[in-house]
Design a protein around this motif. Structure first.
Motif, PDB file in Angstrom:
ATOM      1  N   PHE A 199       0.829  -1.197   0.000  1.00  0.00           N
ATOM      2  CA  PHE A 199       0.000   0.000   0.000  1.00  0.00           C
ATOM      3  C   PHE A 199       0.873   1.261   0.000  1.00  0.00           C
ATOM      4  O   PHE A 199       0.562   2.251   0.650  1.00  0.00           O
ATOM      5  N   ALA A 200       1.971   1.181  -0.758  1.00  0.00           N
ATOM      6  CA  ALA A 200       2.782   2.359  -1.109  1.00  0.00           C
ATOM      7  C   ALA A 200       3.432   3.059   0.066  1.00  0.00           C
ATOM      8  O   ALA A 200       3.531   4.286   0.103  1.00  0.00           O
ATOM      9  N   GLY A 215       3.690  -6.992   5.784  1.00  0.00           N
ATOM     10  CA  GLY A 215       4.153  -6.104   4.730  1.00  0.00           C
ATOM     11  C   GLY A 215       4.912  -6.885   3.680  1.00  0.00           C
ATOM     12  O   GLY A 215       5.122  -8.085   3.804  1.00  0.00           O
ATOM     13  N   SER A 216       5.328  -6.189   2.626  1.00  0.00           N
ATOM     14  CA  SER A 216       6.007  -6.892   1.545  1.00  0.00           C
ATOM     15  C   SER A 216       6.884  -5.942   0.742  1.00  0.00           C
ATOM     16  O   SER A 216       6.563  -4.773   0.566  1.00  0.00           O
ATOM     17  N   SER A 217       7.988  -6.485   0.218  1.00  0.00           N
ATOM     18  CA  SER A 217       8.836  -5.742  -0.701  1.00  0.00           C
ATOM     19  C   SER A 217       8.555  -6.130  -2.140  1.00  0.00           C
ATOM     20  O   SER A 217       9.169  -5.589  -3.054  1.00  0.00           O
ATOM     21  N   ILE A 218       7.623  -7.071  -2.338  1.00  0.00           N
ATOM     22  CA  ILE A 218       7.253  -7.515  -3.681  1.00  0.00           C
ATOM     23  C   ILE A 218       5.726  -7.452  -3.815  1.00  0.00           C
ATOM     24  O   ILE A 218       5.009  -7.511  -2.816  1.00  0.00           O
ATOM     25  N   PRO A 219       5.215  -7.324  -5.041  1.00  0.00           N
ATOM     26  CA  PRO A 219       3.753  -7.322  -5.218  1.00  0.00           C
ATOM     27  C   PRO A 219       3.142  -8.676  -4.843  1.00  0.00           C
ATOM     28  O   PRO A 219       3.703  -9.729  -5.154  1.00  0.00           O
ATOM     29  N   PHE A 220       2.010  -8.632  -4.168  1.00  0.00           N
ATOM     30  CA  PHE A 220       1.250  -9.833  -3.800  1.00  0.00           C
ATOM     31  C   PHE A 220      -0.001  -9.888  -4.666  1.00  0.00           C
ATOM     32  O   PHE A 220      -0.847  -8.990  -4.605  1.00  0.00           O
ATOM     33  N   HIS A 225      -6.861  -4.815  -3.449  1.00  0.00           N
ATOM     34  CA  HIS A 225      -6.877  -3.482  -2.838  1.00  0.00           C
ATOM     35  C   HIS A 225      -8.277  -2.867  -2.832  1.00  0.00           C
ATOM     36  O   HIS A 225      -8.595  -2.027  -1.982  1.00  0.00           O
ATOM     37  N   ARG A 226      -9.111  -3.296  -3.760  1.00  0.00           N
ATOM     38  CA  ARG A 226     -10.455  -2.713  -3.889  1.00  0.00           C
ATOM     39  C   ARG A 226     -11.403  -3.154  -2.779  1.00  0.00           C
ATOM     40  O   ARG A 226     -12.538  -2.692  -2.713  1.00  0.00           O
ATOM     41  N   PRO A 332       0.602   1.623  -8.413  1.00  0.00           N
ATOM     42  CA  PRO A 332       1.347   1.054  -9.550  1.00  0.00           C
ATOM     43  C   PRO A 332       2.420   0.046  -9.152  1.00  0.00           C
ATOM     44  O   PRO A 332       2.526  -1.022  -9.761  1.00  0.00           O
ATOM     45  N   ARG A 333       3.200   0.344  -8.122  1.00  0.00           N
ATOM     46  CA  ARG A 333       4.293  -0.566  -7.759  1.00  0.00           C
ATOM     47  C   ARG A 333       3.804  -1.836  -7.075  1.00  0.00           C
ATOM     48  O   ARG A 333       4.554  -2.809  -6.938  1.00  0.00           O
TER      49      ARG A 333
END
Length: 343
Positions: A199-200, A215-220, A225-226, A332-333
């Motif tokens: 979540f940026a 948390g994460s350093s990579i996209p899950f 998110h919606r 985006p990320r």
């Protein structure tokens, strides 16, 4: 009587922790999702007895998957984070899991990236192994339907706000999805650490970040998110404050993400006293004893803390920030390929 300890661990306790606030307390939360996911794969014939299931984990999921494999006669291979301690490593080994620890790293971001890369190497060398994809497959939502049913029976769905660490999105996302089948007005409040891409918050660095698993350093890919109405971001001091307060005020010994969720739940209840709030405590506090609980005299009072209100992730600040997410899509990320839908 249960046939296996994993069946008992799948059932959470629901504890009143204040006026209009309840704690959904697990000993090891991801047992409920791992058990349902493994049972689903066995029923479909995707895996069969004796097969090896593999994944990486910072702790809770490793224990959950090892228990599910023990329950159903499967092999288990865990690529373990540096946050997995000796106590859990010993349990996993005795349960029959192969535990492959990652070497020490200067930060958890590098640790997570290396774990995922190692899983890909294992799959390349062992094509018969099955990757559970806890970060990417929404099959892990399935087990939370029974938990949503529990909340609806005990609390009702109307006027309910669910608060919890986002992590892979399975627990909070699934609970909101199943509860909204009966009442679309159920609100979902996510909790994240700073330094997470999901979540940026990855531009805000926390040198003491040890809030593993949320948390994460990579996209899950299985975070939708919606589904989220509000987001809270926490640094270590605020999360420690909440965890110590939860133990001191309600005798609930839980992890740092639980402490963060407790503070967020108190705030959301204060913001709208007409809604009942339930927050998730996904694990016990044992692995945070040295890093957090022994430092309890340093913990700030929860009443001295309030979230920094932001309208954009770019404006967030430590030790605690809050923003209406309004069911917006992924930043985006954090965008990833869609998760494989669970049938």
């Amino acid at each position: 009587m249960d046939d296996h300890i994993a069946d008992a661990l799948s059932r959470p306790a629901l504890v009143r922790t204040g006026d209009g606030i309840a704690c959904l307390r697990f000993e090891t939360m991801k047992v409920v999702s791992a058990m349902a996911a493994v049972r689903h794969l066995l029923d479909r014939g995707t895996v069969t007895e004796g097969d090896t299931l593999v994944d990486s984990s910072s702790g809770i999921y490793a224990h959950a998957l090892a228990l599910a494999c023990h329950r159903h006669g499967l092999r288990c291979h865990i690529v373990a984070s540096t946050t997995v301690d000796r106590t859990l490593t010993a349990q996993l080994s005795i349960l029959g899991a192969t535990v492959e620890p990652m070497p020490p790293t200067p930060n958890l971001k590098l640790d997570q990236n290396r774990r995922v890369a190692r899983v890909h190497e294992i799959l390349r060398d062992n094509p018969r192994h099955y990757w559970m994809r806890q970060y990417h497959d929404d099959i892990h939502y399935l087990g939370y339907r029974v938990v949503a049913d529990l909340l609806r029976r005990e609390l009702g769905a109307s006027g309910l706000t669910v608060v919890g660490g986002v992590g892979t999105g399975a627990s909070t996302g699934a609970l909101a999805t199943y509860l909204r089948e009966h009442d679309p007005s159920v609100r979902l409040v996510g909790v994240q650490p700073f330094d997470s891409v999901t979540f940026a918050s990855d531009h805000v660095h926390d040198p003491e970040i040890i809030i593993a698993g949320i948390g994460s350093s990579i996209p899950f890919a299985n975070v939708d998110h919606r589904l989220y109405d509000v987001m809270h971001w926490f640094g270590f001091p605020a999360a420690m404050s909440g965890a110590v307060a939860l133990l001191r005020e309600h005798a609930v010994f839980a992890g740092l993400s639980s402490g963060a969720a407790y503070l967020a739940a108190r705030w959301e209840r204060r913001e709208d006293p007409t809604r009942r709030v339930v927050f998730i405590a996904p694990d016990t506090g044992h692995r945070y004893v040295e890093a957090a609980y022994t430092r309890h005299p340093e913990a700030p009072s929860p009443d001295s803390l309030a979230p920094h209100p932001v309208t954009s992730p770019a404006d967030m600040a430590q030790p605690w920030s809050r923003m209406p997410w309004n069911r917006a899509p992924a930043p985006p990320r954090a965008a990833a390929h869609p998760a494989r839908a669970a049938s």
